[in-house]
Design a protein around this motif. Structure first.
Motif, PDB file in Angstrom:
ATOM      1  N   HIS A  96       0.806  -1.226   0.000  1.00 45.41           N
ATOM      2  CA  HIS A  96       0.000   0.000   0.000  1.00 45.41           C
ATOM      3  C   HIS A  96       0.841   1.279   0.000  1.00 45.41           C
ATOM      4  N   ASP A 146       0.693   3.646  -3.116  1.00 45.30           N
ATOM      5  CA  ASP A 146      -0.621   4.271  -3.290  1.00 45.30           C
ATOM      6  C   ASP A 146      -0.853   5.359  -2.247  1.00 45.30           C
ATOM      7  N   TRP A 147      -0.494   5.072  -1.011  1.00 44.83           N
ATOM      8  CA  TRP A 147      -0.761   6.020   0.065  1.00 44.83           C
ATOM      9  C   TRP A 147       0.252   7.159   0.106  1.00 44.83           C
ATOM     10  N   ARG A 167      -2.050  11.888   5.617  1.00 48.44           N
ATOM     11  CA  ARG A 167      -2.067  11.120   4.364  1.00 48.44           C
ATOM     12  C   ARG A 167      -2.934   9.865   4.499  1.00 48.44           C
ATOM     13  N   LEU A 168      -2.832   9.193   5.644  1.00 40.95           N
ATOM     14  CA  LEU A 168      -3.634   7.985   5.849  1.00 40.95           C
ATOM     15  C   LEU A 168      -5.123   8.296   5.806  1.00 40.95           C
ATOM     16  N   ALA A 181      -6.183   8.861   2.330  1.00 37.50           N
ATOM     17  CA  ALA A 181      -6.213   7.615   1.564  1.00 37.50           C
ATOM     18  C   ALA A 181      -7.426   6.764   1.923  1.00 37.50           C
ATOM     19  N   ALA A 191       3.645   4.055   9.207  1.00 36.40           N
ATOM     20  CA  ALA A 191       2.463   3.808   8.376  1.00 36.40           C
ATOM     21  C   ALA A 191       2.249   2.313   8.158  1.00 36.40           C
ATOM     22  N   ASP A 227      -1.028   0.150   9.475  1.00 38.45           N
ATOM     23  CA  ASP A 227      -1.836  -0.695   8.597  1.00 38.45           C
ATOM     24  C   ASP A 227      -1.984  -2.095   9.189  1.00 38.45           C
TER      25      ASP A 227
END
Length: 624
Positions: A371, A374-375, A390-391, A394, A436, A440
């Motif tokens: 991920h 993309d993130w 950012r998370l 997303a 990050a 996740d």
């Protein structure tokens, strides 16, 4: 010397510590509090007795476990005078041929966890002494433990059902923030459950209690980044480290398992790497894939198995599997995440005894960096505040979906508060992108993917080689470039298993290593699939009978009306069972059908799941 016990179900009542130093011992308030404690403990004891749970501690606090799953273990009253170490496992692990012998003479949490992480992986450890209690989960707390403040103390249990049966009032009040997060993302963050007063243990959490100090919460087993980033590591050295980590993890978690070992072969990177690694180490394995002929992952898996040279069997894919397996989902996962994960239960068709081993690729995607690109397209993060921002961006659904959920709940979702929750769960690391990855793992993977293990673990001794502390440390210590678009994982496949690198991943259009033969096969598969999909809904045997198993825009006007009628009627049940009033007017239902995810009926299905959860809660026995 402590005694050992295995269980898959437990209930604990930890009395509130009445502070005699702040009020007279015989004061009315202290007497009333102690009476409340005695009343609740008596209620818990009666409930446990009626459900055949064995009482292990009864004097200063109460602990009871289900010891019936392992008929070989007995604890005599004399044994209970000693400290007791209880390992809370999934039923499939208890039925496996592993030896859970925690032989340390004194309390040694590090040794116990090392043993449990190797053999159980998904577990909770309970150490019960005469005047103190402690529970510690595995690093992600995958096997749930729930905690609730009740009359006179704290209830801790492995099941929402047990807590809500003992204290039904806890089930009535839903947390609107949790429900909103569920409808928007398919899960609720961190310790949230659907209920206001019910909290799930956090990752790596410890629940401690003593007569002197009362309840204490901490997180000593939480994952952390303990190694520096290997910024100057050469590709060959990185590949060697990954290979060693995979082989060591397989040895650690598979050595005590029954043979042959079953493996779920999906056609993705993780399962083909594990299958090939196990074959190269001479493990006796059997591969299984579920699906129908037009599913590309099935055809990909078949080519992978042939290339490796392992036995491969196809499992049926009942079109109504979602609805058929919903009772299992409710009992094993208790409705707390998106129920589409029930498709994994097709693997329960494998003909094998209870306790047989099944390898699963849980956590391969996030630790390999699936991920990150993309993130975070650029490696320009400088703080955890930026990571949280950012998370949230997303994870945020389309604006139309947010408006729809707010209208259904008549509730304004507070994104600033949500961002604060995300930020509070970010673990400090050398580089922000590592935080990050950990976030996740601790949130999305724990809530969305780990239910696979809970459901499959009802039958199988589930082995998840990527769910391994050393494996995680190996991957997360790699530089960012190694994780972008799974670069290191792709290179590992090309370096170690070059023939497998020529077979395209089922979700992708080209292999890691270009190969004309496989490209032509992929093209033929794609053309046949596209031609069939046009007829899919009208071919007999390919159209689900249950409206809740429909997807890809297959529902006709009549079936959409049935969905609407079902959730409208279900909304009445949600109001009856919970304090939840949904706006399911004709206008709202029309908005649902015109939303961007209309073809997959996502919002409709999630509301249906809440209704099924209400039915499940309503059917629970109530303790007297």
């Amino acid at each position: 010397m402590h005694r050992n016990a295995l269980t898959s179900r437990f209930i604990v009542f930890l009395p509130a510590v009445h502070a005699a130093n702040t009020s007279p011992v015989n004061s009315p308030s202290t007497d009333a509090s102690m009476a409340s404690t005695r009343r609740m403990q008596g209620k818990v004891e009666r409930y446990c007795a009626s459900h055949n749970l064995t009482s292990l501690q009864t004097k200063h606090y109460y602990l009871a476990c289900d010891l019936t799953r392992d008929p070989t273990q007995t604890l005599e009253p004399a044994d209970r005078a000693h400290p007791i170490l209880v390992c809370d496992l999934l039923p499939g692990k208890i039925s496996a041929s592993r030896e859970f012998a925690f032989e340390e003479a004194a309390a040694n949490w590090n040794a116990w966890h090392a043993h449990a992480e190797a053999d159980a992986q998904v577990y909770n450890l309970i150490y019960a002494e005469k005047e103190s209690f402690a529970l510690e989960s595995d690093p992600l707390g995958i096997k749930p433990v729930y905690r609730a403040e009740t009359e006179g103390g704290t209830l801790v249990a492995s099941s929402i059902a047990d807590i809500c049966s003992i204290s039904p009032e806890l089930s009535q009040h839903l947390d609107r923030n949790s429900i909103a997060q569920f409808l928007l993302m398919g899960y609720a963050l961190g310790p949230r459950s659907f209920h206001k007063g019910l909290h799930r243990t956090e990752t790596g959490e410890r629940i401690g209690w003593s007569r002197a100090a009362g309840l204490e919460l901490s997180r000593p087993r939480r994952y952390s980044v303990s190694e520096e980033i290997k910024t100057g590591i050469h590709l060959n050295a990185a590949l060697l480290q990954v290979e060693r980590a995979i082989n060591a993890s397989l040895e650690r978690h598979s050595s005590g398992a029954r043979k042959p070992i079953n493996i779920a072969l999906s056609g993705g990177f993780d399962s083909r790497i594990l299958a090939a690694a196990m074959k190269s180490q001479n493990y006796p394995i059997r591969a299984f894939t579920y699906g129908r002929w037009h599913h590309r992952e099935l055809r990909t898996a078949r080519r992978i198995a042939k290339s490796i040279g392992i036995e491969h069997r196809l499992l049926d894919y009942p079109l109504d599997n979602y609805y058929q397996r919903l009772p299992l989902f409710m009992s094993a996962v208790e409705g707390q995440s998106e129920s589409k994960v029930t498709q994994i239960t097709n693997l329960l068709q494998i003909e094998a005894d209870k306790g047989s081993a099944l390898v699963h690729g849980f956590l391969s995607d996030p630790i390999a960096g699936s991920h990150l690109t993309d993130w975070f397209p650029n490696d320009d993060l400088e703080s955890l505040d930026e990571v949280a921002d950012r998370l949230v961006r997303a994870l945020a659904p389309p604006h139309s979906r947010l408006q729809l959920v707010q209208k259904i709940l008549d509730f304004k979702f507070d994104w600033d508060s949500f961002k604060g929750e995300v930020r509070s769960e970010l673990c400090p690391a050398e580089r922000p992108y590592q935080s990050a990855v950990l976030w996740d793992i601790e949130n999305r993977q724990r809530k969305l993917i780990s239910p696979h293990l809970l459901m499959l673990g009802q039958k199988f001794d589930v082995i998840a080689p990527f769910y391994d502390r050393e494996m995680l440390q190996t991957w997360i210590s790699m530089p960012r470039v190694a994780l972008d678009k799974r670069y290191l994982q792709r290179q590992h496949l090309a370096y170690k298993f070059p023939e497998l690198a020529k077979i395209p991943r089922d979700e992708e259009t080209s292999p890691i290593t270009p190969n004309l033969k496989n490209q032509l096969l992929l093209l033929m598969d794609t053309l046949a699939r596209k031609a069939f999909i046009k007829l899919y809904g009208s071919v007999k045997g390919y159209r689900p009978e249950s409206i809740w198993s429909l997807g890809q825009g297959m529902a006709n006007a009549s079936q959409i009306q049935k969905m609407n009628d079902s959730i409208r009627d279900g909304g009445k049940l949600l109001t009856e069972v919970f304090d939840l009033q949904l706006n399911l007017s004709d206008e709202t239902l029309a908005l649902i059908q015109s939303s961007p995810e209309n073809g997959d009926y996502q919002t409709t299905r999630l509301i249906f799941q809440l209704v099924e959860y209400a039915k499940w809660i309503k059917a629970l026995p109530v303790s007297k």
